[in-house]
Design a protein around this motif. Structure first.
Motif, PDB file in Angstrom:
ATOM      1  N   TYR A 150     -10.740  18.181   2.077  1.00  0.00           N
ATOM      2  CA  TYR A 150     -10.094  19.031   1.198  1.00  0.00           C
ATOM      3  C   TYR A 150     -10.724  20.381   1.410  1.00  0.00           C
ATOM      4  O   TYR A 150     -10.039  21.460   1.681  1.00  0.00           O
ATOM      5  CB  TYR A 150     -10.357  18.871  -0.206  1.00  0.00           C
ATOM      6  CG  TYR A 150     -10.609  19.946  -1.080  1.00  0.00           C
ATOM      7  CD1 TYR A 150      -9.377  20.523  -1.612  1.00  0.00           C
ATOM      8  CD2 TYR A 150     -11.795  20.458  -1.518  1.00  0.00           C
ATOM      9  CE1 TYR A 150      -9.225  21.752  -2.354  1.00  0.00           C
ATOM     10  CE2 TYR A 150     -11.595  21.832  -2.351  1.00  0.00           C
ATOM     11  CZ  TYR A 150     -10.392  22.364  -2.760  1.00  0.00           C
ATOM     12  OH  TYR A 150     -10.549  23.540  -3.403  1.00  0.00           O
ATOM     13  N   ASN A 180     -16.598  28.247  -9.510  1.00  0.00           N
ATOM     14  CA  ASN A 180     -16.224  26.898 -10.217  1.00  0.00           C
ATOM     15  C   ASN A 180     -15.542  27.337 -11.473  1.00  0.00           C
ATOM     16  O   ASN A 180     -16.242  27.716 -12.420  1.00  0.00           O
ATOM     17  CB  ASN A 180     -17.515  26.009 -10.592  1.00  0.00           C
ATOM     18  CG  ASN A 180     -18.133  25.221  -9.418  1.00  0.00           C
ATOM     19  OD1 ASN A 180     -18.514  26.008  -8.532  1.00  0.00           O
ATOM     20  ND2 ASN A 180     -18.178  24.135  -9.671  1.00  0.00           N
ATOM     21  N   ASN A 200     -14.710  16.833 -12.104  1.00  0.00           N
ATOM     22  CA  ASN A 200     -15.464  17.924 -12.194  1.00  0.00           C
ATOM     23  C   ASN A 200     -16.146  17.811 -13.337  1.00  0.00           C
ATOM     24  O   ASN A 200     -15.784  17.297 -14.336  1.00  0.00           O
ATOM     25  CB  ASN A 200     -14.768  19.137 -12.081  1.00  0.00           C
ATOM     26  CG  ASN A 200     -13.791  19.390 -10.868  1.00  0.00           C
ATOM     27  OD1 ASN A 200     -12.661  19.167 -10.831  1.00  0.00           O
ATOM     28  ND2 ASN A 200     -14.716  19.583  -9.660  1.00  0.00           N
ATOM     29  N   LEU A 201     -17.212  18.442 -13.543  1.00  0.00           N
ATOM     30  CA  LEU A 201     -18.259  18.534 -14.540  1.00  0.00           C
ATOM     31  C   LEU A 201     -17.586  18.865 -16.069  1.00  0.00           C
ATOM     32  O   LEU A 201     -17.629  18.152 -17.005  1.00  0.00           O
ATOM     33  CB  LEU A 201     -19.410  19.425 -14.430  1.00  0.00           C
ATOM     34  CG  LEU A 201     -20.421  19.523 -15.407  1.00  0.00           C
ATOM     35  CD1 LEU A 201     -21.271  17.940 -15.499  1.00  0.00           C
ATOM     36  CD2 LEU A 201     -21.634  20.336 -15.054  1.00  0.00           C
ATOM     37  N   GLU A 217     -22.545  11.353 -16.765  1.00  0.00           N
ATOM     38  CA  GLU A 217     -23.724  11.294 -15.692  1.00  0.00           C
ATOM     39  C   GLU A 217     -24.158  12.403 -15.143  1.00  0.00           C
ATOM     40  O   GLU A 217     -23.357  13.295 -14.567  1.00  0.00           O
ATOM     41  CB  GLU A 217     -22.865  10.089 -14.570  1.00  0.00           C
ATOM     42  CG  GLU A 217     -22.900   8.737 -15.173  1.00  0.00           C
ATOM     43  CD  GLU A 217     -22.388   7.844 -14.053  1.00  0.00           C
ATOM     44  OE1 GLU A 217     -23.024   7.657 -12.944  1.00  0.00           O
ATOM     45  OE2 GLU A 217     -20.965   7.585 -13.668  1.00  0.00           O
ATOM     46  N   PHE A 219     -25.514  13.908 -11.861  1.00  0.00           N
ATOM     47  CA  PHE A 219     -25.638  13.614 -10.679  1.00  0.00           C
ATOM     48  C   PHE A 219     -26.763  14.073  -9.935  1.00  0.00           C
ATOM     49  O   PHE A 219     -26.823  15.101  -9.302  1.00  0.00           O
ATOM     50  CB  PHE A 219     -24.260  13.754  -9.779  1.00  0.00           C
ATOM     51  CG  PHE A 219     -23.182  12.839 -10.329  1.00  0.00           C
ATOM     52  CD1 PHE A 219     -23.311  11.822 -10.654  1.00  0.00           C
ATOM     53  CD2 PHE A 219     -21.904  13.745 -10.257  1.00  0.00           C
ATOM     54  CE1 PHE A 219     -22.324  11.025 -11.108  1.00  0.00           C
ATOM     55  CE2 PHE A 219     -20.831  13.072 -10.863  1.00  0.00           C
ATOM     56  CZ  PHE A 219     -20.783  11.739 -11.128  1.00  0.00           C
ATOM     57  N   ARG A 232     -24.471  25.689 -10.040  1.00  0.00           N
ATOM     58  CA  ARG A 232     -23.051  26.505  -9.634  1.00  0.00           C
ATOM     59  C   ARG A 232     -22.823  27.712 -10.455  1.00  0.00           C
ATOM     60  O   ARG A 232     -23.372  27.818 -11.397  1.00  0.00           O
ATOM     61  CB  ARG A 232     -21.946  25.204  -9.979  1.00  0.00           C
ATOM     62  CG  ARG A 232     -21.921  24.114  -9.356  1.00  0.00           C
ATOM     63  CD  ARG A 232     -21.818  23.949  -7.751  1.00  0.00           C
ATOM     64  NE  ARG A 232     -21.554  22.829  -7.178  1.00  0.00           N
ATOM     65  CZ  ARG A 232     -22.770  22.057  -6.747  1.00  0.00           C
ATOM     66  NH1 ARG A 232     -23.914  22.901  -6.795  1.00  0.00           N
ATOM     67  NH2 ARG A 232     -22.699  21.047  -6.040  1.00  0.00           N
ATOM     68  N   ARG A 291     -24.374  12.800  -6.278  1.00  0.00           N
ATOM     69  CA  ARG A 291     -23.264  12.407  -5.488  1.00  0.00           C
ATOM     70  C   ARG A 291     -23.173  12.842  -4.171  1.00  0.00           C
ATOM     71  O   ARG A 291     -23.874  13.844  -3.819  1.00  0.00           O
ATOM     72  CB  ARG A 291     -22.455  13.059  -6.393  1.00  0.00           C
ATOM     73  CG  ARG A 291     -20.944  12.808  -6.109  1.00  0.00           C
ATOM     74  CD  ARG A 291     -19.809  13.555  -7.025  1.00  0.00           C
ATOM     75  NE  ARG A 291     -19.885  15.157  -6.974  1.00  0.00           N
ATOM     76  CZ  ARG A 291     -18.987  15.861  -8.089  1.00  0.00           C
ATOM     77  NH1 ARG A 291     -18.124  15.255  -8.727  1.00  0.00           N
ATOM     78  NH2 ARG A 291     -19.134  17.129  -7.719  1.00  0.00           N
ATOM     79  N   ASP A 294     -22.650  16.680  -2.405  1.00  0.00           N
ATOM     80  CA  ASP A 294     -23.170  17.483  -3.258  1.00  0.00           C
ATOM     81  C   ASP A 294     -24.331  18.752  -2.740  1.00  0.00           C
ATOM     82  O   ASP A 294     -25.013  18.280  -2.123  1.00  0.00           O
ATOM     83  CB  ASP A 294     -23.439  17.183  -4.601  1.00  0.00           C
ATOM     84  CG  ASP A 294     -22.389  17.032  -5.573  1.00  0.00           C
ATOM     85  OD1 ASP A 294     -21.188  17.466  -5.069  1.00  0.00           O
ATOM     86  OD2 ASP A 294     -22.578  16.567  -6.754  1.00  0.00           O
TER      87      ASP A 294
HETATM   88  N1  UFG Z   1     -21.651  16.883 -11.786  1.00  0.00           N
HETATM   89  C1  UFG Z   1     -22.348  15.882 -12.759  1.00  0.00           C
HETATM   90  N2  UFG Z   1     -21.576  14.984 -13.450  1.00  0.00           N
HETATM   91  C2  UFG Z   1     -20.186  15.001 -13.365  1.00  0.00           C
HETATM   92  C3  UFG Z   1     -19.472  15.837 -12.372  1.00  0.00           C
HETATM   93  C4  UFG Z   1     -20.336  17.050 -11.687  1.00  0.00           C
HETATM   94  O1  UFG Z   1     -23.649  15.938 -12.783  1.00  0.00           O
HETATM   95  O2  UFG Z   1     -19.486  13.928 -13.850  1.00  0.00           O
HETATM   96  C5  UFG Z   1     -22.461  17.987 -11.165  1.00  0.00           C
HETATM   97  C6  UFG Z   1     -22.250  17.922  -9.641  1.00  0.00           C
HETATM   98  O3  UFG Z   1     -23.219  17.152  -8.950  1.00  0.00           O
HETATM   99  C7  UFG Z   1     -22.566  19.702  -9.454  1.00  0.00           C
HETATM  100  C8  UFG Z   1     -22.045  20.358 -10.745  1.00  0.00           C
HETATM  101  O4  UFG Z   1     -21.882  19.190 -11.916  1.00  0.00           O
HETATM  102  O5  UFG Z   1     -23.868  19.811  -9.342  1.00  0.00           O
HETATM  103  C9  UFG Z   1     -20.382  20.619 -10.411  1.00  0.00           C
HETATM  104  O6  UFG Z   1     -19.746  19.580 -10.128  1.00  0.00           O
HETATM  105  P1  UFG Z   1     -18.068  19.717  -9.997  1.00  0.00           P
HETATM  106  O7  UFG Z   1     -17.619  18.641  -9.510  1.00  0.00           O
HETATM  107  O8  UFG Z   1     -17.548  20.114 -11.370  1.00  0.00           O
HETATM  108  O9  UFG Z   1     -17.976  20.927  -8.867  1.00  0.00           O
HETATM  109  P2  UFG Z   1     -18.340  21.205  -7.552  1.00  0.00           P
HETATM  110  O10 UFG Z   1     -18.975  22.279  -7.407  1.00  0.00           O
HETATM  111  O11 UFG Z   1     -18.771  19.821  -6.904  1.00  0.00           O
HETATM  112  O12 UFG Z   1     -16.816  21.403  -6.881  1.00  0.00           O
HETATM  113  C10 UFG Z   1     -16.181  22.637  -7.053  1.00  0.00           C
HETATM  114  C11 UFG Z   1     -14.916  22.401  -6.850  1.00  0.00           C
HETATM  115  C12 UFG Z   1     -14.375  21.891  -5.634  1.00  0.00           C
HETATM  116  C13 UFG Z   1     -14.756  22.970  -4.580  1.00  0.00           C
HETATM  117  C14 UFG Z   1     -16.092  23.001  -4.717  1.00  0.00           C
HETATM  118  C15 UFG Z   1     -16.631  24.271  -3.690  1.00  0.00           C
HETATM  119  O13 UFG Z   1     -14.323  21.423  -7.666  1.00  0.00           O
HETATM  120  O14 UFG Z   1     -12.865  22.009  -5.552  1.00  0.00           O
HETATM  121  O15 UFG Z   1     -16.452  23.649  -6.026  1.00  0.00           O
HETATM  122  O16 UFG Z   1     -17.900  24.741  -4.226  1.00  0.00           O
HETATM  123  F1  UFG Z   1     -14.572  22.363  -3.137  1.00  0.00           F
END
Ligand code: UFG
Length: 337
Positions: A150, A180, A200-201, A217, A219, A232, A291, A294
Motif C-alpha cells: 500500500y 493520521n 486503525n486505532l 489491543e 500493539f 502518531r 504489530r 509499525d
Molecule cells: N494501534 C494499536 N491498536 C490497534 C490499532 C493501532 O495499538 O488496534 C496502534 C499502532 O500500533 C500505532 C497507532 O495505534 O502505534 C496508530 O495505528 P493506525 O493503524 O491507526 O495508524 P498507522 O499509523 O499504523 O497507519 C496510518 C494509516 C496508513 C498509513 C500510515 C502512514 O492508516 O494508511 O498511517 O503513516 F499508511
C-alpha cells in the motif's frame, strides 16, 4: 469551480465533499462503492443543503471515466480513490498495485485528453518509510523502509505524477501527505465506517466505547516513546478536508508537496484516555505484542502548508474524540444503522 472528487463517498472524501460544497464549488463524485456507502452522499447533502453529481465507477474503467469528463466537465480533480488497508496489501499485493496505480494512470490519461491539468493527490506519510528525522518536513527522504505494498503504491504514484509534470509544464499538481486522520463531521452525520474489524486505532477505540467490541489491543508498550506506546500525528478529518480546499486555491505549475498533520505526537494510551473523556466511561485495553511493520513514532512539521497555503489545523484531539464519539454513538453500525 467544477471539481471531480474520486473516492468521494469514502471517509475522507465525504468530508472533503462537505468542504467543497460549503465553498460553493460544483462537485462530481466518482466512487465504485467498494469500501463506501451511497448513504454518505445523502448525508453530505443533508449537511450542506446541496447535492453532488454521482458516478458509480472504478477509475480503471477509462472509457467510463472519459464519459464522466464529457458530462461533468471538471476543471480540477481531487484523487482519493484507492485501496488503503496496510495488512490486506501485504496479503494481496497485485490487487493493490493494479487498483491504485492503474486507477491513477487511467485518470491522468483521461485528464490529459480532456485538457484538465489541475490535480490534487491523496498521498500519505507512509512514503517517508523509516523517518529520517522527526518532525518530518517535506524535504525528508522518501522510499526507504516502506514496509508494505500500500505504501509503495503511494510512493510510486507520487513519482509518476512528478515525471508527468516534468514532461508537461501545463500540469499543476499538489501531493498531500496525510498523517493520521481521525474524528468526524461535527454534525455526527458522516464519519468513518470501516468494514469488518477496524485496522486503525481510532475506529477500534470508538467501537469498544460503543460496546461493539470488547477490548482494545495496544500493539507494544516497549517503544522508545513517552509511555512506551506508538506515537502518531492525529489530524481532525475536517482540518484535513480544509487542507484540500487550501491546496486547490493555491495550485501552482509543477508539483508541490505538503504534509497535512498537526505537528503534535500523541501516544496510543493518550488516545485511549482522550476518548474515555469524550465517551464518559473507562475503556478496557490490554498490552499486546508490537504489530509487524509499525513505526515507533511519526509526526510532522506542517509549516510549509501554513506558509504557502495559509492552512493550519484548528481542531483539537479533544474535539476529534468528541466528534468521533457523536458519530459512533448515533450510528453504532455505521451507515447500515
Ligand atoms: N494501534 C494499536 N491498536 C490497534 C490499532 C493501532 O495499538 O488496534 C496502534 C499502532 O500500533 C500505532 C497507532 O495505534 O502505534 C496508530 O495505528 P493506525 O493503524 O491507526 O495508524 P498507522 O499509523 O499504523 O497507519 C496510518 C494509516 C496508513 C498509513 C500510515 C502512514 O492508516 O494508511 O498511517 O503513516 F499508511
Amino acid at each position: 469551480m467544477r471539481i471531480l472528487l474520486t473516492g468521494g463517498a469514502g471517509y475522507i472524501g465525504s468530508h472533503i465533499a462537505v468542504e467543497l460544497l460549503n465553498a460553493d464549488h460544483d462537485v462530481g463524485i466518482v466512487d465504485d462503492l467498494s469500501n463506501s456507502s451511497p448513504i454518505a452522499l445523502q448525508k453530505v447533502s443533508s449537511i450542506t443543503g446541496k447535492s453532488t453529481d454521482f458516478f458509480e465507477l472504478d477509475c480503471r474503467d477509462t472509457p467510463g471515466l472519459t464519459g464522466v469528463f464529457r458530462s461533468f466537465q471538471p476543471e480540477a480533480v481531487i484523487h482519493l480513490a484507492g485501496l488503503k488497508a496496510v495488512g490486506e496489501s501485504v496479503e494481496d499485493p497485485l490487487r493493490y498495485y493494479d487498483t491504485n496505480i492503474n486507477a491513477t494512470l487511467s485518470l491522468v490519461h483521461v485528464m490529459e485528453q480532456a485538457g484538465v491539468t489541475q490535480l490534487i493527490f491523496s498521498s500519505s506519510a507512509t512514503v517517508y518509510g523509516d523517518p529520517e528525522f522527526l518532525p518530518l518536513t517535506e524535504q525528508a527522504r522518501t522510499g526507504i523502509g516502506i514496509s508494505n505494498p500500500y505504501g509503495w503504491t503511494k510512493f510510486m504514484i507520487e513519482q509518476i505524477l512528478i515525471d508527468l509534470a516534468t514532461s508537461q509544464p501545463s500540469w499543476k499538481i499538489a501531493l498531500l501527505r496525510y498523517f493520521n486522520p481521525v474524528g468526524a463531521h461535527e454534525s455526527g452525520l458522516i464519519g468513518e465506517d470501516p468494514q469488518g474489524i477496524p485496522n486503525n486505532l481510532m475506529p477500534f477505540v470508538a467501537q469498544v466505547a460503543a460496546g461493539r467490541r470488547d477490548i482494545i489491543e495496544v500493539f507494544g508498550d516497549d517503544y522508545d516513546t513517552n509511555d512506551g506506546t506508538g506515537v502518531r500525528d492525529y489530524i481532525h478529518v475536517m482540518d484535513l478536508a480544509s487542507g484540500h480546499l487550501a491546496a486547490l486555491e493555491n495550485l501552482t505549475p509543477g508539483v508541490s508537496t505538503y504534509n497535512l498533520g498537526t505537528g503534535q505526537g500523541t501516544s496510543v494510551l493518550e488516545i485511549i484516555h482522550a476518548f474515555e473523556l469524550a465517551c464518559g466511561h473507562p475503556l478496557a485495553y490490554k498490552i499486546s505484542p508490537r504489530r509487524l511493520g509499525d513505526l515507533p513514532s511519526t509526526y510532522c512539521n506542517a509549516d510549509k502548508a501554513r506558509r504557502e497555503l495559509g492552512w493550519s489545523p484548528t481542531r483539537s484531539l479533544t474535539q476529534a474524540c468528541h466528534d468521533s464519539w457523536l458519530w459512533q454513538s448515533t450510528n453504532p453500525e455505521g451507515y447500515s444503522t
